[in-house]
Design an enzyme around this catalytic site. Sequence first.
Site, mmCIF file in Angstrom:
data_model
loop_
_atom_site.group_PDB
_atom_site.id
_atom_site.type_symbol
_atom_site.label_atom_id
_atom_site.label_comp_id
_atom_site.label_asym_id
_atom_site.label_seq_id
_atom_site.Cartn_x
_atom_site.Cartn_y
_atom_site.Cartn_z
ATOM 1 N N GLY A 59 0.722 -1.263 -0.078
ATOM 2 C CA GLY A 59 0.063 -0.160 -0.031
ATOM 3 C C GLY A 59 0.713 1.285 -0.213
ATOM 4 O O GLY A 59 0.136 2.229 0.205
ATOM 5 N N TRP A 61 2.542 2.900 -2.667
ATOM 6 C CA TRP A 61 2.158 3.903 -3.593
ATOM 7 C C TRP A 61 0.721 4.430 -3.338
ATOM 8 O O TRP A 61 0.651 5.706 -3.652
ATOM 9 C CB TRP A 61 2.208 3.157 -4.748
ATOM 10 C CG TRP A 61 3.468 3.023 -5.413
ATOM 11 C CD1 TRP A 61 4.771 2.935 -4.640
ATOM 12 C CD2 TRP A 61 4.031 2.891 -6.736
ATOM 13 N NE1 TRP A 61 5.789 2.999 -5.261
ATOM 14 C CE2 TRP A 61 5.384 2.738 -6.585
ATOM 15 C CE3 TRP A 61 3.266 2.866 -7.949
ATOM 16 C CZ2 TRP A 61 6.197 2.485 -7.968
ATOM 17 C CZ3 TRP A 61 3.927 2.686 -9.048
ATOM 18 C CH2 TRP A 61 5.248 2.501 -9.185
ATOM 19 N N ASP A 79 -5.288 -5.589 -5.744
ATOM 20 C CA ASP A 79 -4.340 -6.456 -5.551
ATOM 21 C C ASP A 79 -4.591 -7.776 -5.104
ATOM 22 O O ASP A 79 -5.683 -7.712 -4.373
ATOM 23 C CB ASP A 79 -3.056 -5.916 -4.428
ATOM 24 C CG ASP A 79 -1.948 -6.689 -4.570
ATOM 25 O OD1 ASP A 79 -0.789 -6.020 -4.948
ATOM 26 O OD2 ASP A 79 -1.491 -7.923 -4.405
ATOM 27 N N ASP A 103 -7.726 -10.757 -8.560
ATOM 28 C CA ASP A 103 -6.846 -10.796 -9.771
ATOM 29 C C ASP A 103 -7.035 -9.819 -10.940
ATOM 30 O O ASP A 103 -8.320 -9.759 -11.399
ATOM 31 C CB ASP A 103 -6.856 -12.285 -10.305
ATOM 32 C CG ASP A 103 -5.829 -12.419 -11.493
ATOM 33 O OD1 ASP A 103 -5.391 -11.427 -12.079
ATOM 34 O OD2 ASP A 103 -5.610 -13.750 -11.646
ATOM 35 N N ASP A 125 3.108 -1.206 -9.848
ATOM 36 C CA ASP A 125 4.558 -1.723 -9.179
ATOM 37 C C ASP A 125 4.311 -3.079 -9.091
ATOM 38 O O ASP A 125 5.184 -3.735 -8.150
ATOM 39 C CB ASP A 125 4.872 -0.949 -7.776
ATOM 40 C CG ASP A 125 6.232 -1.239 -7.324
ATOM 41 O OD1 ASP A 125 6.992 -1.256 -8.187
ATOM 42 O OD2 ASP A 125 6.511 -1.327 -6.012
ATOM 43 N N LYS A 165 6.105 -1.238 -13.880
ATOM 44 C CA LYS A 165 7.262 -2.047 -13.611
ATOM 45 C C LYS A 165 7.605 -3.076 -14.528
ATOM 46 O O LYS A 165 6.525 -3.818 -14.924
ATOM 47 C CB LYS A 165 7.269 -2.368 -12.177
ATOM 48 C CG LYS A 165 8.492 -3.112 -11.749
ATOM 49 C CD LYS A 165 8.891 -3.321 -10.251
ATOM 50 C CE LYS A 165 7.819 -4.388 -9.525
ATOM 51 N NZ LYS A 165 8.260 -4.348 -8.359
#
Length: 208
Positions: A59, A61, A79, A103, A125, A165
């Site tokens: 958490g 970000w 998430d 998901d 990320d 990322k």
Amino acid sequence: MTGYKKPDYWSLKAQAEGYPARSVYKLKEMDEKFSLLPGFSGSGQAAPFRVLDLGAAPGSWSLYTLRRMAGRGFLAAADLLPLSRQYDKGLFAGENFFFVQGDITEQAIQDALLSRGPYHLVMSDAAPATTGNRLVDTLRSLDLAKTVLRYAETALVPGGSLIVKVFQGEDAPEILTLIRGLFKAGKSFKPRSCRGNSFETYYIGLGR
């Protein structure tokens, strides 16, 4: 990446400043360099600035973004794992925050997130479960990045931005090529707070 046991400078700094993970400084550096989040006081936004955080746990970000928003704007996040509530001081319970655990490739999760858009910034990320095989891990990372890119293609407003990322590898530039096809500018950037032995980097899309 997992398996780091001894807290380093960035991990200790995150704890001292009330964030669950050192990754907050990666976002902070990218925000400051590329102006990804506006000044929320008097930003001149015609509509509230909306952000989508994919792969948000634990958490950092999301927490950084909510603190920057200071009660303005809206953040949606998702998430597989729950968010840490150790440092949020109620921010994760606010009306301008929505979190769904699941998901991001599943249709129900996509529908829940997309229905709360469109967004000015899509950021991720997220990393795949790693195997220790760099080739396999890189390919899994690229598949995940493509999922994030599909969200950006669907959910971003014109002029919106993207952070995703990726694990560096032979095929990673393919993602940057796709980003440059969707955005006015696509850049590769490795924040200072990335671990020295990490092969992660970030691709940034500016101007959807």
